[in-house]
Design an enzyme around this catalytic site. Structure first.
Site, PDB file in Angstrom:
ATOM      1  N   CYS A 196      52.104  39.166  47.556  1.00 12.05           N
ATOM      2  CA  CYS A 196      51.558  37.825  47.756  1.00 12.05           C
ATOM      3  C   CYS A 196      50.408  37.973  48.741  1.00 12.05           C
ATOM      4  O   CYS A 196      50.605  38.404  49.869  1.00 12.05           O
ATOM      5  CB  CYS A 196      52.614  36.891  48.319  1.00 12.05           C
ATOM      6  N   CYS A 250      51.061  35.701  52.128  1.00 10.65           N
ATOM      7  CA  CYS A 250      51.993  36.037  53.214  1.00 10.65           C
ATOM      8  C   CYS A 250      52.306  37.531  53.294  1.00 10.65           C
ATOM      9  O   CYS A 250      52.922  37.984  54.243  1.00 10.65           O
ATOM     10  CB  CYS A 250      53.284  35.237  53.077  1.00 10.65           C
ATOM     11  N   ASP A 299      39.247  43.548  40.155  1.00  9.80           N
ATOM     12  CA  ASP A 299      40.322  43.963  39.273  1.00  9.80           C
ATOM     13  C   ASP A 299      39.744  44.059  37.867  1.00  9.80           C
ATOM     14  O   ASP A 299      38.964  43.206  37.456  1.00  9.80           O
ATOM     15  CB  ASP A 299      41.446  42.915  39.333  1.00  9.80           C
ATOM     16  N   ASP A 344      45.700  37.627  38.318  1.00  8.91           N
ATOM     17  CA  ASP A 344      44.604  38.588  38.452  1.00  8.91           C
ATOM     18  C   ASP A 344      43.794  38.393  39.722  1.00  8.91           C
ATOM     19  O   ASP A 344      43.382  39.359  40.371  1.00  8.91           O
ATOM     20  CB  ASP A 344      43.683  38.512  37.231  1.00  8.91           C
ATOM     21  N   GLU A 350      40.107  49.677  41.564  1.00  7.16           N
ATOM     22  CA  GLU A 350      41.285  50.526  41.392  1.00  7.16           C
ATOM     23  C   GLU A 350      40.838  51.894  40.903  1.00  7.16           C
ATOM     24  O   GLU A 350      39.751  52.048  40.379  1.00  7.16           O
ATOM     25  CB  GLU A 350      42.210  49.927  40.335  1.00  7.16           C
TER      26      GLU A 350
HETATM   27 ZN   LIG Z   1      53.800  34.436  49.881  1.00  6.95          ZN
END
Ligand SMILES: [Zn+2]
Length: 394
Positions: A318, A321, A181, A346, A265
């Protein structure tokens, strides 16, 4: 694998040689601008695309009426036509912007093929100069060189850059894939959790530059003092460029060594998303140069650069998950997902960028030693006539 690499050294021409170089820069600029004007008019009025051979014929005509063009090496003049032709090809292939007129205040340069220069006992002989030019070889010159570019920057420094074909040994294959990043507070944040600060020296130079620029603005136009102040400003600019290049080379070489694939990116859009006032110009230039270096080094060493889609919400997902959460304002540096995991903003983004790259790699067929993803042409430098690999060797 044979690759083109450039080797750039400072040169120290005598007063007489400076005279010849100045004359050559001037003639090259004149030829470039005259033919650019002609080509532009032909294209605008008749839609005619002039090719290299026509410009070459035109140059012969111009030389008959403009005698002073014959005082400098004809190879330098021919090469500027080649460069211009390459710039037009890039433009028509949508790889670059429309060629610009050359100005005396910018960096001046001309190129010579090996018919017009000779390197003997560490001394550089060029066409039209009896005595050799002193070169400071700051590192060994490798490979077989076939052309040189002589340049002078705004800080009044002279350089020669040898374009050489060298054997580049490929790096041993590694298994690692990393997500990267790009930011302002930290220049690079990796999916490994590493944060690399921008170069402090740049900020220090930046302050000095601002001071010198204020001083310059107070000097009277056309005065001797103004010229002196101008050169001082140019010298700091040159220092900034040098230390930036050095910093970026070390970083890009290390990342290329350590990783088989690097996911970043798409830069075209980063510029818009991360549009802060703070040191924006510097960050901008550094990001695109950094990605450019990663790309050509990947080619040298058979590594892969993957560009993930600019619309990929890397800072919202996230990484633990996979839930897509709300957009977070920039001042939020850490956050906790409903699943209970707390993220550094970041690093989480870098991990997501890596994941997006893995997906891209899994569905793409051939991706070794190249660039995958949206943008194949770097935004900056697309107009440059040589391939990126020609310009910096590291
Ligand atoms: Zn999560």
């Amino acid at each position: 694998m044979k690759q083109n690499k450039s080797f750039k050294y400072r040169i120290y021409p005598t007063a007489e040689q400076k005279q010849l170089l100045a004359q050559t820069f001037g003639c090259v600029r004149y030829v470039w601008n005259t033919l650019l004007d002609w080509r532009s008019k032909e294209y605008a009025l008749n839609g005619t695309k002039i090719n290299y051979n026509s410009t070459s014929k035109k140059l012969t005509e111009i030389k008959q009426t403009t005698e002073w063009l014959n005082d400098v090496s004809s190879v330098a003049l021919q090469q500027t036509l080649r460069n211009q032709d390459a710039a037009f090809s890039n433009f028509f292939a949508k790889r670059g912007k429309y060629p610009k007129f050359k100005r005396k205040s910018n960096t001046q340069s001309f190129r010579l093929m090996d018919t017009a220069y000779r390197l003997k006992d560490g001394k550089l002989y060029i066409a039209k100069s009896k005595d050799p030019i002193e070169v400071r070889f700051s590192r060994p010159l490798e490979g077989e060189h076939s052309s040189i570019t002589i340049s002078k920057d705004a800080a009044d420094r002279y350089f020669v850059s040898f374009c050489s074909e060298v054997e580049i040994e490929s790096l041993p294959k590694v298994d690692k894939i990393i997500g990267v990043d790009l930011g302002l507070t930290d220049f690079v944040i990796t999916s490994d959790g590493e944060k690399i600060k921008p170069l402090k020296a740049l900020i220090k130079h930046q302050t000095k530059l601002a001071k010198l620029q204020r001083r310059l603005s107070k000097k009277q136009k056309g005065s001797n003092n103004r010229n002196k102040a101008k050169i001082k400003v140019a010298k700091v600019h040159a220092k900034i460029a040098d230390s930036r290049k050095d910093f970026l080379h070390k970083l890009s070489t290390r990342l290329i060594r350590e990783n088989q694939s690097i996911v970043t990116e798409d830069l075209n859009v980063i510029g818009m998303i991360k549009n802060h006032k703070l040191a924006k110009a510097i960050a901008d230039a550094s990001w695109s140069e950094f990605v450019r270096q990663l790309e050509y080094k990947a080619q040298w060493y058979c590594r892969t650069i993957v560009k993930c889609s600019p619309w990929y919400p890397s800072s919202q997902i996230c990484s633990s998950c996979g839930t897509i959460t709300d957009k977070k304002p920039l001042h939020i540096r850490t956050w906790t997902c409903d699943c209970g995991v707390t993220h550094d903003r970041d690093i989480n983004a870098a991990i997501n960028i890596r994941t997006a790259g893995l997906a891209e790699l899994a569905c793409g067929a051939s991706s070794i030693g190249g660039v995958k993803g949206k943008t194949k042409t770097p935004r900056h430098g697309a107009l440059k006539q040589e391939s990126p690999a020609f310009r910096h060797g590291e």
